[in-house]
Write a protein that holds these residues in place. Sequence first.
Motif, PDB file in Angstrom:
ATOM      1  N   GLU A  61      51.461  34.431  51.228  1.00 17.54           N
ATOM      2  CA  GLU A  61      50.586  34.067  50.068  1.00 17.54           C
ATOM      3  C   GLU A  61      49.129  34.702  49.994  1.00 17.54           C
ATOM      4  O   GLU A  61      48.927  35.013  51.200  1.00 17.54           O
ATOM      5  N   LEU A  62      48.721  34.766  48.911  1.00 15.12           N
ATOM      6  CA  LEU A  62      47.243  35.316  49.005  1.00 15.12           C
ATOM      7  C   LEU A  62      46.258  34.492  48.367  1.00 15.12           C
ATOM      8  O   LEU A  62      46.347  33.733  47.509  1.00 15.12           O
ATOM      9  N   ASP A  63      45.237  34.074  49.388  1.00 11.18           N
ATOM     10  CA  ASP A  63      44.198  33.119  48.996  1.00 11.18           C
ATOM     11  C   ASP A  63      42.893  34.063  48.943  1.00 11.18           C
ATOM     12  O   ASP A  63      42.456  34.767  49.832  1.00 11.18           O
ATOM     13  N   ILE A  64      42.287  33.890  47.855  1.00 11.88           N
ATOM     14  CA  ILE A  64      40.877  34.649  47.446  1.00 11.88           C
ATOM     15  C   ILE A  64      39.970  33.555  47.438  1.00 11.88           C
ATOM     16  O   ILE A  64      39.808  32.731  46.596  1.00 11.88           O
ATOM     17  N   ILE A  65      39.101  33.927  48.456  1.00 12.63           N
ATOM     18  CA  ILE A  65      37.662  33.248  48.341  1.00 12.63           C
ATOM     19  C   ILE A  65      36.652  34.052  47.782  1.00 12.63           C
ATOM     20  O   ILE A  65      36.455  35.212  47.880  1.00 12.63           O
ATOM     21  N   THR A  66      36.216  33.348  46.670  1.00 10.02           N
ATOM     22  CA  THR A  66      35.013  34.113  46.012  1.00 10.02           C
ATOM     23  C   THR A  66      33.747  33.817  46.533  1.00 10.02           C
ATOM     24  O   THR A  66      33.336  32.977  46.621  1.00 10.02           O
ATOM     25  N   LEU A  67      32.712  35.108  46.767  1.00  9.39           N
ATOM     26  CA  LEU A  67      31.639  34.892  47.358  1.00  9.39           C
ATOM     27  C   LEU A  67      30.489  35.205  46.362  1.00  9.39           C
ATOM     28  O   LEU A  67      30.853  36.020  45.491  1.00  9.39           O
ATOM     29  N   PRO A  68      29.688  34.201  46.243  1.00  5.10           N
ATOM     30  CA  PRO A  68      28.779  34.403  45.051  1.00  5.10           C
ATOM     31  C   PRO A  68      27.647  35.561  45.246  1.00  5.10           C
ATOM     32  O   PRO A  68      27.661  36.149  46.220  1.00  5.10           O
ATOM     33  N   GLY A  69      27.256  35.951  44.102  1.00  3.38           N
ATOM     34  CA  GLY A  69      26.331  37.070  43.852  1.00  3.38           C
ATOM     35  C   GLY A  69      24.809  36.558  44.313  1.00  3.38           C
ATOM     36  O   GLY A  69      24.297  35.515  43.885  1.00  3.38           O
ATOM     37  N   ARG A  70      24.211  37.281  45.319  1.00  2.00           N
ATOM     38  CA  ARG A  70      22.730  36.762  45.795  1.00  2.00           C
ATOM     39  C   ARG A  70      21.932  38.167  45.959  1.00  2.00           C
ATOM     40  O   ARG A  70      22.617  39.225  46.122  1.00  2.00           O
ATOM     41  N   ALA A  71      20.776  38.059  45.646  1.00  4.57           N
ATOM     42  CA  ALA A  71      19.862  39.080  45.714  1.00  4.57           C
ATOM     43  C   ALA A  71      18.359  38.842  46.131  1.00  4.57           C
ATOM     44  O   ALA A  71      18.163  37.382  46.150  1.00  4.57           O
ATOM     45  N   TRP A  72      17.593  39.554  46.605  1.00  7.51           N
ATOM     46  CA  TRP A  72      16.311  39.334  46.976  1.00  7.51           C
ATOM     47  C   TRP A  72      15.574  40.003  45.985  1.00  7.51           C
ATOM     48  O   TRP A  72      15.522  41.066  45.731  1.00  7.51           O
ATOM     49  N   CYS A  73      14.539  39.074  45.366  1.00  3.01           N
ATOM     50  CA  CYS A  73      13.838  39.481  44.315  1.00  3.01           C
ATOM     51  C   CYS A  73      12.383  39.906  44.818  1.00  3.01           C
ATOM     52  O   CYS A  73      11.717  39.117  45.672  1.00  3.01           O
ATOM     53  N   LEU A  74      12.022  41.207  44.743  1.00  2.25           N
ATOM     54  CA  LEU A  74      10.817  41.661  45.319  1.00  2.25           C
ATOM     55  C   LEU A  74       9.523  40.881  44.768  1.00  2.25           C
ATOM     56  O   LEU A  74       8.565  40.794  45.500  1.00  2.25           O
ATOM     57  N   ASN A  75       9.755  40.783  43.241  1.00  6.47           N
ATOM     58  CA  ASN A  75       8.508  40.089  42.822  1.00  6.47           C
ATOM     59  C   ASN A  75       8.212  38.699  43.385  1.00  6.47           C
ATOM     60  O   ASN A  75       7.120  38.255  43.633  1.00  6.47           O
TER      61      ASN A  75
END
Lengths: 113, 282
Positions: A61-75
């Motif tokens: 079976e395939l279990d897919i865990i989605t990881l959220p998009g995260r970023a570092w804002c320089l401003n």
Amino acid sequence: MHEFSLCEGIIDAITAQTCQQGFSRVRRVWLEIGALANVELDALRFAFEVVREDTIAASAELDIITLPGRAWCLNCAQTIAVGELYDPCPLCGGYQWRLTGGNEMRIKELEVE
Amino acid sequence: MCATCGCGETEPVIHPHDHAPDHAHPHQHDHAHDTRRISLEQDILAKNAGFAASNRRLFVEQGVLALNLVSSPGSGKTALLSRTVQILRDEFPVAVIGGDQQTANDAERIIAAGAPAVQINTGKGCHLDAHGIGHALERLALPKGGVLFIENVGNLVCPADFDLGEAAKVVILSVTEGEDKPLKYPNMFAAAKLMLLNKTDLLPHVEFDVDRCLDYARRVNRELDILQLSARTGEGMEPWLEWLRRGRHDALIQQINQLEADLAAARSRLIHGGGAIRRTVI
């Protein structure tokens, strides 16, 4: 449809473990896929069903865990959530951010017997 | 089995478990179906990354600037490459690996332009991978101290993920396409180091907002270099050629740094690894 290539990569990686880890069947595969990764999850699931045939993971079976998009804002000098690579920073509206998470394509764990 | 990487001819080889069980884990279990979990934490593309690292080592050793050219079909990659190699072949070695599903037409065009080229037919595959590049290099002499252009399959999706060992991805977009392609295919534009906006001679005849396109591209990748040119008329070619000359210069510097590091390591082994004893033997 590079999802087929990705699935071949997954099966290769699993097969490489059979000797080292001593198992004869894979029951479940956990993947971690970033929300911004270049992967279509439905296509990945479909490809996995095809590629797993006649391998040690034939019934896995395939279990897919989605990881959220995260970023570092320089401003803003802080971590922000991003949904797409072209999203503006939700705080300042700028594009001066650097992705810190969300493009992962990892095999996290296997359940084997 | 091939000598480069130990691969089978086409099919992956699953090695039978028939060697002596000399490792520690028990092969006979008390009960037949005990399940357990194994933590892998492994990148799905780890195998490709391994082949890419080998290619990259080879490129650095030989002072080769390797570029991965990606675009939609019909953006003018081959025309651009033909014109580019025609000019640069008199300055330093250049060579081309071309990827297409079928035909050797592109390689023939490059050879006609005066540079060595090989074609990889991917068949049903939608991208080149690092393993295929390793095999192509068995058929193509590396342009030592020069530039290797890898012309990927026309596709803005899949090639974004497959590192070939290149120094940079160059994404080519033509003004006959939609100006919002950087937003439609953001992974590719995010992965590229340089964007070439091609066919600028057609701008008077098409509805293409250059400023908007460049703005979209920079939203996705604020560090993207962007050049505008027309491979057909030659307008704007010179900045592209300069970009290549600078990249080739950097590749040579990298080669020298690597050679100096290797030399220092060899000297260190001679001093610390019993060099004096060997000398007395001689």
